[in-house]
Design an enzyme around this catalytic site. Structure first.
Site, short mmCIF file in Angstrom:
data_model
loop_
_atom_site.label_atom_id
_atom_site.label_comp_id
_atom_site.label_asym_id
_atom_site.label_seq_id
_atom_site.Cartn_x
_atom_site.Cartn_y
_atom_site.Cartn_z
N CYS A 320 -2.22 0.40 -1.31
CA CYS A 320 -2.07 -0.54 -0.43
C CYS A 320 -2.89 -1.80 -0.84
O CYS A 320 -2.07 -2.46 -1.86
CB CYS A 320 -2.96 0.06 0.80
N HIS A 454 -0.61 5.40 1.90
CA HIS A 454 -1.65 6.14 1.89
C HIS A 454 -1.43 7.69 2.08
O HIS A 454 -0.38 8.05 2.53
CB HIS A 454 -2.52 5.73 3.06
#
Length: 511
Positions: A320, A454
């Site tokens: 991310c 994630h």
């Protein structure tokens, strides 16, 4: 309602234990925390996000998590400013003074969310925030006694005995409450005890006399259960335990160092790796901890250190925001995540990112692309599953491009579908093929890669195959099943430690 004498006393896990305990009794249970401050968030199937603790508590209650369970989520951007997420969607970025000036709007949202849950569930297990005895905040409270009054809920006060001073914590907290709120406290739970109960009992008896509130139980210090933490407060202790464990075992293990950035978020991504016996996972906030030459480190920082290690063959992975940092620059002209400007990236991937106000929040699944290289190449077709929570778009930076595959296409290591389904096998036709997109990037040799996904290491086959490619004999285990087992273990410990007859009486549940 579960309140605490301070932050990190164990409110979240006590609430999770109660969710599982009461759900076992056949009740339809929902967790609720009106206001949570945490950068650890969970993405919901409808594109909303809630605090990780409430997501975990919903799993403990065996119900689907939803935004009403955490109507206000504060995600710190600095020591004084937070992104305010309301009912799972970004609402504003505010400093503390401005936040409380808008209490009326926010409180109406809290009331509506609670009433909605109350109409659909048999029991709401409410978690407070910090301490109800913050006398400077009681007039603007939206997380503790104000919620107890809204719900007409009895309060159980949790205190952490491990650092010492537990009796002063409990007596002081209750003494600082207004009489009406003081009368709502119906039980005390002493948490994280290790020692001789016979030595503790006289203190508990005197505590009951001083406060007029019964002690419902003493929960022992539990080993790390592998459950997601609510925020970064536990990182230091977790790292120390991992390092000590590695030294005690005296075994060579794959060393994975996670850079502990300010306001680190969603670090439970690495919990499945920490559970692998062949992995030593630690969080570092000092370049010295990377084991670089000492003299060199005095004049260099993390950025040069990571690039140097990469040139030496150390694998570098970015998730991310870390994926964005692996590129050449991150442009934030609108001040989405701080002061407007352009930040220099690590330059390990030929990418650039432009941050935008619109936030991507979605569950995803997919597989490792055929064009993946390096350690990911043997994993082509292996399924992955997780979620995205990010602002901004990442693209190849001109005039260079991401490493080219043998087919001439840009080598994005992952193919992703916006779906809540299980990872789709390549051998079968995919009904959502039209919605497929490519994700991530790799360096030419494949030793540096990043992704927006994630939870990718909770994809068991992917995690195990990736670790084997790094020379680690990984164990194949179901990360989600391990969390559920840990929740059962937590509930068993709570059930054994608490006076359930008294607790049922407080909650007004017939045995």
């Amino acid at each position: 309602m579960v309140q605490g004498t301070a932050s990190s006393v164990g409110k979240s896990l006590v609430a999770a234990a109660l969710c599982r305990i009461f759900s076992r009794e056949g009740l339809r249970v929902a967790p609720f925390k009106s206001q949570n401050m945490s950068n650890n968030a969970a993405a919901l199937p409808d594109g909303r996000e809630i605090g990780r603790a409430q997501h975990l508590q919903a799993l403990a209650a065996r119900v689907a998590p939803e935004a009403a369970m955490n109507p206000i989520l504060l995600k710190p951007e600095s020591d004084r400013r937070s992104q305010v997420v309301v009912m799972g969607k970004p609402w504003a970025s505010l400093e503390g003074r401005d936040y409380y000036s808008r209490r009326a709007e926010l409180w109406s949202c809290v009331q509506a969310a609670y009433r909605d849950l109350e109409s659909r569930f048999d029991l709401i297990v409410i978690e407070g925030a910090g301490s109800p005895a913050e006398i400077n905040l009681q007039a603007t409270d939206m997380a503790n006694m104000a919620v107890a009054r809204l719900a007409r809920a009895p309060v159980i006060l949790v205190a952490d005995i491990d650092p010492g001073g537990v009796f002063a914590q409990v007596v002081g907290t209750i003494a600082l409450l207004p009489l009406e709120d003081r009368n709502r406290v119906k039980g005390i739970v002493i948490n994280k005890f290790r020692g001789d109960m016979d030595l503790l009992k006289p203190g508990l008896e005197e505590l009951e006399e001083l406060t007029g509130v019964p002690v419902l139980g003493v929960i022992p210090m539990l080993p790390r259960l592998g459950l997601p933490d609510e925020d970064g407060a536990t990182i230091a202790a977790a790292t120390q335990a991992v390092v000590q464990g590695a030294a005690a075992q005296g075994k060579d293990r794959l060393d994975i160092a996670v850079i502990k950035l300010p306001h680190i978020s969603n670090f439970d991504d690495f919990d499945p790796l920490a559970a692998e016996p062949g992995v030593r996972l630690r969080y570092v906030d000092d370049p010295l901890a990377l084991g670089l030459p000492l003299a060199w480190l005095w004049e260099k920082g993390f950025g040069d250190g990571i690039r140097w290690l990469s040139r030496l063959g150390t694998h570098v992975v970015g998730l991310c925001g870390g994926f964005q940092m692996l590129g050449e620059r991150v442009t934030d002209l609108g001040g989405v995540e701080g002061k407007p400007g352009i930040s220099r990236g690590l330059g390990l991937l030929a990418l650039e990112t432009s941050l935008e106000d619109e936030k991507t929040v979605r569950p995803v699944s997919g597989w490792v692309s055929e064009s993946a290289g390096g350690v990911l190449k043997p994993l082509a077709g292996v399924g992955v599953k997780g979620y995205e929570i990010h602002c901004g778009r990442t693209s190849p930076s001109p005039p260079r491009q991401v490493r080219q595959s043998s087919h001439g296409r840009e080598a994005f290591p992952f193919t992703i579908l916006e779906t809540t389904q299980e990872p789709w096998p390549l051998a079968e036709p995919c009904p959502l093929a039209g919605k497929a997109c490519f994700d991530g990037a790799q360096s030419e040799g494949g030793g540096v890669w990043g992704t927006y996904v994630h939870g990718i290491f909770a994809s068991d086959e992917f995690r195990s195959a990736w670790l084997r490619g790094l020379g680690v004999e990984a164990k194949l285990f179901n990360a989600a099943a391990e969390v559920d087992k840990a929740l059962d273990w937590l509930a068993d410990a709570g059930f054994a430690s608490l006076d359930m007859e008294a607790l049922n009486g407080i909650v007004q549940i017939s045995p």
